[in-house]
Design an enzyme around this catalytic site. Structure first.
Site, PDB file in Angstrom:
ATOM      1  N   PHE A 213       0.863  -1.174   0.000  1.00 54.23           N
ATOM      2  CA  PHE A 213       0.000   0.000   0.000  1.00 54.23           C
ATOM      3  C   PHE A 213       0.902   1.227   0.000  1.00 54.23           C
ATOM      4  O   PHE A 213       1.579   1.501   0.996  1.00 54.23           O
ATOM      5  CB  PHE A 213      -0.921  -0.047   1.231  1.00 54.23           C
ATOM      6  CG  PHE A 213      -1.390  -1.456   1.466  1.00 54.23           C
ATOM      7  CD1 PHE A 213      -2.060  -2.140   0.462  1.00 54.23           C
ATOM      8  CD2 PHE A 213      -1.067  -2.133   2.630  1.00 54.23           C
ATOM      9  CE1 PHE A 213      -2.417  -3.469   0.623  1.00 54.23           C
ATOM     10  CE2 PHE A 213      -1.428  -3.460   2.795  1.00 54.23           C
ATOM     11  CZ  PHE A 213      -2.100  -4.132   1.795  1.00 54.23           C
ATOM     12  N   ASP A 215       1.999   4.383   0.585  1.00 58.90           N
ATOM     13  CA  ASP A 215       1.662   5.527   1.442  1.00 58.90           C
ATOM     14  C   ASP A 215       2.893   6.419   1.585  1.00 58.90           C
ATOM     15  O   ASP A 215       3.776   6.391   0.741  1.00 58.90           O
ATOM     16  CB  ASP A 215       1.181   5.007   2.812  1.00 58.90           C
ATOM     17  CG  ASP A 215       2.302   4.329   3.584  1.00 58.90           C
ATOM     18  OD1 ASP A 215       3.298   3.916   2.951  1.00 58.90           O
ATOM     19  OD2 ASP A 215       2.204   4.229   4.815  1.00 58.90           O
ATOM     20  N   ASP A 283       4.404  -5.641   3.637  1.00 55.85           N
ATOM     21  CA  ASP A 283       3.919  -4.288   3.915  1.00 55.85           C
ATOM     22  C   ASP A 283       3.794  -4.048   5.413  1.00 55.85           C
ATOM     23  O   ASP A 283       4.255  -3.036   5.925  1.00 55.85           O
ATOM     24  CB  ASP A 283       2.559  -4.049   3.239  1.00 55.85           C
ATOM     25  CG  ASP A 283       2.030  -2.657   3.534  1.00 55.85           C
ATOM     26  OD1 ASP A 283       2.345  -1.730   2.771  1.00 55.85           O
ATOM     27  OD2 ASP A 283       1.338  -2.485   4.569  1.00 55.85           O
TER      28      ASP A 283
HETATM   29  N1  LIG Z   1       1.540   0.753   3.814  1.00 56.11           N
HETATM   30  C1  LIG Z   1       0.714   0.911   4.826  1.00 56.11           C
HETATM   31  N2  LIG Z   1       0.267   2.132   5.140  1.00 56.11           N
HETATM   32  C2  LIG Z   1      -0.568   2.265   6.197  1.00 56.11           C
HETATM   33  C3  LIG Z   1      -0.991   1.187   6.952  1.00 56.11           C
HETATM   34  C4  LIG Z   1      -1.863   1.692   7.935  1.00 56.11           C
HETATM   35  C5  LIG Z   1      -2.559   0.964   9.030  1.00 56.11           C
HETATM   36  N3  LIG Z   1      -2.854  -0.390   8.772  1.00 56.11           N
HETATM   37  C6  LIG Z   1      -3.333  -1.143   9.878  1.00 56.11           C
HETATM   38  C7  LIG Z   1      -3.592  -2.516   9.508  1.00 56.11           C
HETATM   39  C8  LIG Z   1      -3.001  -3.397  10.350  1.00 56.11           C
HETATM   40  C9  LIG Z   1      -2.118  -2.770  11.267  1.00 56.11           C
HETATM   41  O1  LIG Z   1      -2.327  -3.187  12.571  1.00 56.11           O
HETATM   42  C10 LIG Z   1      -2.333  -1.270  10.992  1.00 56.11           C
HETATM   43  O2  LIG Z   1      -2.927  -0.620  12.069  1.00 56.11           O
HETATM   44  C11 LIG Z   1      -1.924   3.048   7.733  1.00 56.11           C
HETATM   45  N4  LIG Z   1      -1.143   3.385   6.692  1.00 56.11           N
HETATM   46  C12 LIG Z   1      -0.784   4.701   6.176  1.00 56.11           C
HETATM   47  O3  LIG Z   1       0.292   5.195   6.945  1.00 56.11           O
HETATM   48  C13 LIG Z   1       0.238   6.624   6.989  1.00 56.11           C
HETATM   49  C14 LIG Z   1      -0.048   7.056   8.398  1.00 56.11           C
HETATM   50  O4  LIG Z   1       1.073   7.237   9.094  1.00 56.11           O
HETATM   51  P1  LIG Z   1       1.007   8.135  10.432  1.00 56.11           P
HETATM   52  O5  LIG Z   1       0.727   9.548   9.974  1.00 56.11           O
HETATM   53  O6  LIG Z   1       2.384   7.975  11.002  1.00 56.11           O
HETATM   54  O7  LIG Z   1      -0.063   7.564  11.291  1.00 56.11           O
HETATM   55  C15 LIG Z   1      -0.944   7.023   6.116  1.00 56.11           C
HETATM   56  O8  LIG Z   1      -0.547   7.198   4.781  1.00 56.11           O
HETATM   57  C16 LIG Z   1      -1.827   5.795   6.258  1.00 56.11           C
HETATM   58  O9  LIG Z   1      -2.763   5.717   5.214  1.00 56.11           O
HETATM   59  C17 LIG Z   1      -0.508  -0.125   6.613  1.00 56.11           C
HETATM   60  O10 LIG Z   1      -0.813  -1.151   7.215  1.00 56.11           O
HETATM   61  N5  LIG Z   1       0.341  -0.192   5.546  1.00 56.11           N
END
Ligand SMILES: Nc1nc2c(c(CN[C@H]3C=C[C@H](O)[C@@H]3O)cn2[C@@H]2O[C@H](COP(=O)(O)O)[C@@H](O)[C@H]2O)c(=O)[nH]1
Length: 306
Positions: A213, A215, A283
Protein backbone atom coordinates in the site's frame (compact mmCIF):
# COMPACT_ATOMS: atom_id res chain seq x y z
CA UNK A 1 -3.94 -6.22 -9.34
CA UNK A 2 -2.01 -6.82 -12.49
CA UNK A 3 -2.47 -3.20 -13.52
CA UNK A 4 -0.91 -1.94 -10.26
CA UNK A 5 2.06 -4.24 -10.75
CA UNK A 6 2.60 -3.52 -14.44
CA UNK A 7 2.09 0.24 -14.27
CA UNK A 8 4.43 0.50 -11.26
CA UNK A 9 7.06 -1.48 -13.17
CA UNK A 10 6.61 0.92 -16.09
CA UNK A 11 7.33 3.90 -13.84
CA UNK A 12 10.29 2.17 -12.17
CA UNK A 13 11.90 1.51 -15.54
CA UNK A 14 11.79 5.23 -16.42
CA UNK A 15 12.20 6.94 -13.08
CA UNK A 16 14.93 9.47 -12.38
CA UNK A 17 14.15 11.00 -8.97
CA UNK A 18 13.79 7.63 -7.26
CA UNK A 19 15.80 4.53 -8.14
CA UNK A 20 15.91 1.00 -6.84
CA UNK A 21 19.28 -0.16 -5.56
CA UNK A 22 19.43 -3.84 -6.41
CA UNK A 23 22.36 -4.56 -4.14
CA UNK A 24 20.59 -2.83 -1.24
CA UNK A 25 17.52 -4.88 -2.03
CA UNK A 26 19.50 -8.10 -2.11
CA UNK A 27 21.13 -7.25 1.22
CA UNK A 28 17.72 -6.82 2.88
CA UNK A 29 16.53 -10.11 1.41
CA UNK A 30 19.65 -11.88 2.70
CA UNK A 31 19.08 -10.44 6.16
CA UNK A 32 15.46 -11.60 6.17
CA UNK A 33 16.75 -15.05 5.26
CA UNK A 34 13.41 -16.45 4.17
CA UNK A 35 11.32 -15.34 7.11
CA UNK A 36 9.76 -11.91 7.36
CA UNK A 37 9.57 -10.67 10.95
CA UNK A 38 6.01 -11.56 11.92
CA UNK A 39 3.80 -8.60 12.79
CA UNK A 40 0.27 -9.25 14.03
CA UNK A 41 -2.48 -7.30 12.32
CA UNK A 42 -3.81 -4.90 14.99
CA UNK A 43 -0.55 -5.18 16.91
CA UNK A 44 -1.46 -1.75 18.29
CA UNK A 45 -4.83 -2.98 19.68
CA UNK A 46 -6.70 -0.04 18.17
CA UNK A 47 -9.24 -1.64 15.86
CA UNK A 48 -12.87 -2.61 16.39
CA UNK A 49 -13.61 -6.30 15.94
CA UNK A 50 -16.80 -8.29 16.57
CA UNK A 51 -16.31 -11.01 13.95
CA UNK A 52 -19.37 -9.84 12.00
CA UNK A 53 -20.66 -7.40 9.35
CA UNK A 54 -20.31 -4.38 11.62
CA UNK A 55 -16.55 -4.93 11.58
CA UNK A 56 -16.67 -4.79 7.76
CA UNK A 57 -18.61 -1.50 7.94
CA UNK A 58 -16.06 -0.14 10.42
CA UNK A 59 -13.09 -1.12 8.25
CA UNK A 60 -14.67 0.37 5.14
CA UNK A 61 -15.32 3.70 6.85
CA UNK A 62 -11.82 3.58 8.35
CA UNK A 63 -10.20 3.03 4.96
CA UNK A 64 -12.39 5.68 3.34
CA UNK A 65 -10.66 8.12 5.71
CA UNK A 66 -7.24 6.47 5.86
CA UNK A 67 -5.10 9.25 4.38
CA UNK A 68 -3.05 12.36 5.04
CA UNK A 69 -2.54 12.60 8.77
CA UNK A 70 0.83 14.35 8.71
CA UNK A 71 -0.33 18.01 8.35
CA UNK A 72 -1.35 17.82 12.02
CA UNK A 73 1.79 16.75 13.86
CA UNK A 74 -0.19 15.16 16.70
CA UNK A 75 -2.58 13.21 14.49
CA UNK A 76 -1.90 9.69 13.29
CA UNK A 77 -3.69 6.70 11.85
CA UNK A 78 -4.06 5.38 15.43
CA UNK A 79 -6.25 8.34 16.39
CA UNK A 80 -8.57 7.55 13.50
CA UNK A 81 -8.78 3.78 14.08
CA UNK A 82 -9.26 4.15 17.82
CA UNK A 83 -11.61 7.12 17.57
CA UNK A 84 -13.91 5.30 15.15
CA UNK A 85 -13.75 2.15 17.30
CA UNK A 86 -14.81 4.00 20.44
CA UNK A 87 -17.57 5.85 18.57
CA UNK A 88 -18.95 2.53 17.31
CA UNK A 89 -18.77 0.92 20.74
CA UNK A 90 -20.81 3.80 22.14
CA UNK A 91 -23.42 3.75 19.38
CA UNK A 92 -23.62 0.85 16.95
CA UNK A 93 -25.53 2.89 14.35
CA UNK A 94 -22.82 5.58 13.81
CA UNK A 95 -21.80 4.04 10.49
CA UNK A 96 -25.27 3.34 9.14
CA UNK A 97 -25.45 4.43 5.51
CA UNK A 98 -28.03 7.16 6.16
CA UNK A 99 -25.95 8.65 8.95
CA UNK A 100 -22.75 8.58 6.89
CA UNK A 101 -24.47 10.89 4.41
CA UNK A 102 -25.21 13.48 7.09
CA UNK A 103 -21.95 14.08 8.94
CA UNK A 104 -20.46 17.55 9.09
CA UNK A 105 -16.83 18.40 9.83
CA UNK A 106 -17.48 19.36 13.46
CA UNK A 107 -19.50 16.16 13.96
CA UNK A 108 -16.69 13.99 12.62
CA UNK A 109 -14.25 15.79 14.89
CA UNK A 110 -16.55 15.16 17.82
CA UNK A 111 -16.82 11.47 16.91
CA UNK A 112 -13.02 11.22 16.90
CA UNK A 113 -12.69 13.46 19.95
CA UNK A 114 -10.27 15.58 17.93
CA UNK A 115 -10.07 19.17 19.21
CA UNK A 116 -9.43 21.00 15.93
CA UNK A 117 -10.21 20.67 12.23
CA UNK A 118 -8.82 17.52 10.65
CA UNK A 119 -6.46 17.77 7.67
CA UNK A 120 -8.51 17.84 4.45
CA UNK A 121 -11.62 17.73 6.58
CA UNK A 122 -13.98 18.84 3.80
CA UNK A 123 -12.70 16.01 1.61
CA UNK A 124 -13.12 13.53 4.45
CA UNK A 125 -16.73 14.60 4.81
CA UNK A 126 -17.37 14.44 1.08
CA UNK A 127 -15.95 10.91 0.99
CA UNK A 128 -18.07 9.79 3.95
CA UNK A 129 -21.16 11.08 2.15
CA UNK A 130 -20.11 9.29 -1.04
CA UNK A 131 -19.65 6.02 0.84
CA UNK A 132 -23.02 6.33 2.60
CA UNK A 133 -24.91 7.17 -0.57
CA UNK A 134 -23.40 4.45 -2.74
CA UNK A 135 -23.73 1.81 0.00
CA UNK A 136 -27.39 2.72 0.32
CA UNK A 137 -28.03 2.79 -3.45
CA UNK A 138 -26.30 -0.44 -4.43
CA UNK A 139 -25.38 -2.51 -1.40
CA UNK A 140 -28.38 -2.38 0.96
CA UNK A 141 -26.40 0.04 3.13
CA UNK A 142 -23.85 -2.63 4.10
CA UNK A 143 -20.17 -2.86 3.19
CA UNK A 144 -20.45 -6.57 4.04
CA UNK A 145 -22.61 -6.94 0.92
CA UNK A 146 -19.79 -5.60 -1.27
CA UNK A 147 -17.49 -8.26 0.14
CA UNK A 148 -20.08 -11.00 -0.26
CA UNK A 149 -20.55 -10.07 -3.92
CA UNK A 150 -16.86 -10.65 -4.70
CA UNK A 151 -16.65 -14.43 -4.49
CA UNK A 152 -13.65 -14.53 -2.14
CA UNK A 153 -11.53 -12.55 -4.61
CA UNK A 154 -9.50 -9.60 -3.37
CA UNK A 155 -8.92 -8.50 -6.96
CA UNK A 156 -12.66 -8.40 -7.61
CA UNK A 157 -13.15 -6.52 -4.35
CA UNK A 158 -10.63 -3.82 -5.28
CA UNK A 159 -12.14 -3.50 -8.78
CA UNK A 160 -15.69 -3.34 -7.38
CA UNK A 161 -14.77 -0.63 -4.90
CA UNK A 162 -12.94 1.39 -7.55
CA UNK A 163 -15.93 1.08 -9.87
CA UNK A 164 -18.51 2.20 -7.33
CA UNK A 165 -16.63 4.68 -5.14
CA UNK A 166 -14.73 7.42 -7.05
CA UNK A 167 -12.84 8.40 -3.89
CA UNK A 168 -10.99 5.07 -4.02
CA UNK A 169 -9.78 5.52 -7.63
CA UNK A 170 -6.18 6.07 -6.69
CA UNK A 171 -4.34 6.56 -9.95
CA UNK A 172 -2.01 9.07 -11.61
CA UNK A 173 -0.75 9.95 -15.04
CA UNK A 174 3.02 9.63 -15.42
CA UNK A 175 4.80 10.60 -18.64
CA UNK A 176 1.45 10.20 -20.39
CA UNK A 177 0.65 6.77 -18.95
CA UNK A 178 -2.03 5.88 -16.44
CA UNK A 179 -0.56 4.41 -13.26
CA UNK A 180 -2.72 2.50 -10.80
CA UNK A 181 -1.85 2.47 -7.13
CA UNK A 182 -5.15 1.71 -5.35
CA UNK A 183 -3.77 2.12 -1.86
CA UNK A 184 -6.97 2.44 0.16
CA UNK A 185 -8.96 -0.13 -1.81
CA UNK A 186 -6.19 -2.70 -1.44
CA UNK A 187 -5.65 -1.97 2.23
CA UNK A 188 -9.36 -2.58 2.84
CA UNK A 189 -8.97 -6.11 1.43
CA UNK A 190 -5.84 -6.59 3.54
CA UNK A 191 -7.55 -5.29 6.66
CA UNK A 192 -10.40 -7.78 6.19
CA UNK A 193 -7.88 -10.57 5.68
CA UNK A 194 -5.93 -9.51 8.77
CA UNK A 195 -8.90 -8.84 11.05
CA UNK A 196 -10.83 -12.01 10.16
CA UNK A 197 -7.61 -14.05 9.94
CA UNK A 198 -8.30 -15.22 6.40
CA UNK A 199 -11.73 -16.61 7.32
CA UNK A 200 -15.30 -15.47 6.67
CA UNK A 201 -15.28 -11.89 5.39
CA UNK A 202 -11.49 -12.14 5.27
CA UNK A 203 -11.23 -15.22 3.07
CA UNK A 204 -9.62 -14.43 -0.28
CA UNK A 205 -8.31 -17.08 -2.65
CA UNK A 206 -6.08 -14.52 -4.33
CA UNK A 207 -4.62 -12.54 -1.41
CA UNK A 208 -1.22 -13.02 -3.08
CA UNK A 209 -2.33 -10.69 -5.88
CA UNK A 210 -2.43 -7.63 -3.60
CA UNK A 211 0.64 -5.33 -3.68
CA UNK A 212 1.92 -3.14 -0.88
CA UNK A 213 0.00 0.00 0.00
CA UNK A 214 1.88 2.98 -1.35
CA UNK A 215 1.66 5.53 1.44
CA UNK A 216 4.17 8.01 2.84
CA UNK A 217 5.74 5.65 5.40
CA UNK A 218 6.86 2.67 3.27
CA UNK A 219 8.98 4.71 0.78
CA UNK A 220 10.83 6.30 3.71
CA UNK A 221 11.48 2.87 5.25
CA UNK A 222 12.72 1.46 1.94
CA UNK A 223 15.06 4.39 1.62
CA UNK A 224 16.39 3.88 5.14
CA UNK A 225 16.97 0.19 4.36
CA UNK A 226 18.99 1.18 1.28
CA UNK A 227 16.44 -0.24 -1.17
CA UNK A 228 15.43 3.13 -2.63
CA UNK A 229 17.76 5.98 -3.55
CA UNK A 230 16.59 9.56 -4.07
CA UNK A 231 18.10 12.21 -6.31
CA UNK A 232 19.87 15.00 -4.40
CA UNK A 233 17.07 17.42 -5.32
CA UNK A 234 14.31 15.13 -4.07
CA UNK A 235 16.24 14.31 -0.89
CA UNK A 236 16.62 17.99 -0.07
CA UNK A 237 12.91 18.70 -0.63
CA UNK A 238 12.01 15.89 1.79
CA UNK A 239 14.64 16.87 4.33
CA UNK A 240 13.37 20.46 4.31
CA UNK A 241 9.80 19.17 4.91
CA UNK A 242 8.65 20.89 1.76
CA UNK A 243 5.51 19.64 0.06
CA UNK A 244 5.58 17.59 -3.11
CA UNK A 245 2.62 18.19 -5.40
CA UNK A 246 0.14 15.38 -5.99
CA UNK A 247 0.65 13.83 -9.42
CA UNK A 248 4.17 15.18 -9.91
CA UNK A 249 6.79 12.82 -11.32
CA UNK A 250 8.52 12.77 -7.95
CA UNK A 251 5.38 11.71 -6.13
CA UNK A 252 4.41 9.02 -8.60
CA UNK A 253 7.97 7.65 -8.60
CA UNK A 254 8.06 7.48 -4.79
CA UNK A 255 4.89 5.43 -4.71
CA UNK A 256 5.33 3.27 -7.81
CA UNK A 257 9.00 2.45 -7.11
CA UNK A 258 8.02 1.36 -3.60
CA UNK A 259 5.46 -1.06 -5.02
CA UNK A 260 7.88 -2.38 -7.63
CA UNK A 261 10.78 -2.70 -5.17
CA UNK A 262 8.71 -4.79 -2.77
CA UNK A 263 7.50 -7.00 -5.63
CA UNK A 264 11.19 -7.54 -6.50
CA UNK A 265 11.97 -8.33 -2.86
CA UNK A 266 9.18 -10.84 -2.83
CA UNK A 267 10.44 -12.56 -5.99
CA UNK A 268 13.97 -12.67 -4.64
CA UNK A 269 12.84 -14.17 -1.33
CA UNK A 270 11.09 -16.93 -3.26
CA UNK A 271 14.13 -17.57 -5.46
CA UNK A 272 16.53 -17.68 -2.51
CA UNK A 273 14.45 -19.53 0.05
CA UNK A 274 11.83 -21.31 -2.03
CA UNK A 275 9.20 -19.74 0.23
CA UNK A 276 6.19 -17.85 -1.04
CA UNK A 277 5.63 -14.64 0.84
CA UNK A 278 2.83 -12.14 0.52
CA UNK A 279 3.23 -8.45 -0.22
CA UNK A 280 0.67 -7.85 2.56
CA UNK A 281 3.07 -9.44 5.05
CA UNK A 282 6.00 -7.44 3.74
CA UNK A 283 3.92 -4.29 3.91
CA UNK A 284 2.90 -4.77 7.53
CA UNK A 285 6.49 -5.47 8.54
CA UNK A 286 7.84 -2.39 6.69
CA UNK A 287 5.04 -0.11 7.85
CA UNK A 288 5.22 -1.12 11.51
CA UNK A 289 8.99 -0.64 11.40
CA UNK A 290 8.43 2.84 9.93
CA UNK A 291 5.94 4.10 12.46
CA UNK A 292 8.21 2.97 15.25
CA UNK A 293 11.04 5.14 13.90
CA UNK A 294 10.02 8.68 14.86
CA UNK A 295 13.08 10.19 13.20
CA UNK A 296 12.07 8.85 9.79
CA UNK A 297 11.45 11.70 7.36
CA UNK A 298 8.70 11.07 4.87
CA UNK A 299 7.49 12.93 1.81
CA UNK A 300 4.58 15.30 2.23
CA UNK A 301 1.85 15.38 -0.37
CA UNK A 302 -1.68 16.60 0.20
CA UNK A 303 -3.66 13.66 -1.09
CA UNK A 304 -6.92 11.87 -0.42
CA UNK A 305 -5.39 8.56 -1.49
CA UNK A 306 -2.83 7.93 1.25
N1 LIG B 1 1.54 0.75 3.81
C1 LIG B 1 0.71 0.91 4.83
N2 LIG B 1 0.27 2.13 5.14
C2 LIG B 1 -0.57 2.26 6.20
C3 LIG B 1 -0.99 1.19 6.95
C4 LIG B 1 -1.86 1.69 7.94
C5 LIG B 1 -2.56 0.96 9.03
N3 LIG B 1 -2.85 -0.39 8.77
C6 LIG B 1 -3.33 -1.14 9.88
C7 LIG B 1 -3.59 -2.52 9.51
C8 LIG B 1 -3.00 -3.40 10.35
C9 LIG B 1 -2.12 -2.77 11.27
O1 LIG B 1 -2.33 -3.19 12.57
C10 LIG B 1 -2.33 -1.27 10.99
O2 LIG B 1 -2.93 -0.62 12.07
C11 LIG B 1 -1.92 3.05 7.73
N4 LIG B 1 -1.14 3.38 6.69
C12 LIG B 1 -0.78 4.70 6.18
O3 LIG B 1 0.29 5.19 6.94
C13 LIG B 1 0.24 6.62 6.99
C14 LIG B 1 -0.05 7.06 8.40
O4 LIG B 1 1.07 7.24 9.09
P1 LIG B 1 1.01 8.13 10.43
O5 LIG B 1 0.73 9.55 9.97
O6 LIG B 1 2.38 7.97 11.00
O7 LIG B 1 -0.06 7.56 11.29
C15 LIG B 1 -0.94 7.02 6.12
O8 LIG B 1 -0.55 7.20 4.78
C16 LIG B 1 -1.83 5.80 6.26
O9 LIG B 1 -2.76 5.72 5.21
C17 LIG B 1 -0.51 -0.12 6.61
O10 LIG B 1 -0.81 -1.15 7.22
N5 LIG B 1 0.34 -0.19 5.55
Amino acid sequence: MEEVRSSSAWVASRSSHVTIDSSGLEKVVNEINGSIPKVEWNFEGIHYFDNGPLTVQYLFVLDALNFCFWPDKDLSYDNLALGLKEALEKDNSVFDADRLQMYTGPELRELLKWPRPLPLEDERIRLLHEVGLELEKNFGGKAANIVESCGKSATTLVATIARHFPGFRDHSVYKGHQVFLYKRAQIFAADLWGAFKGQGYGEFNDIASITIFADYIVPAVLRQLGVLRYSAALASVIEANNEIGSGTEEEVELRACSIYAVEKMRDLITIKSGKQVLSVELDLWLWSFGIQSPSLQHHRTLSIYY
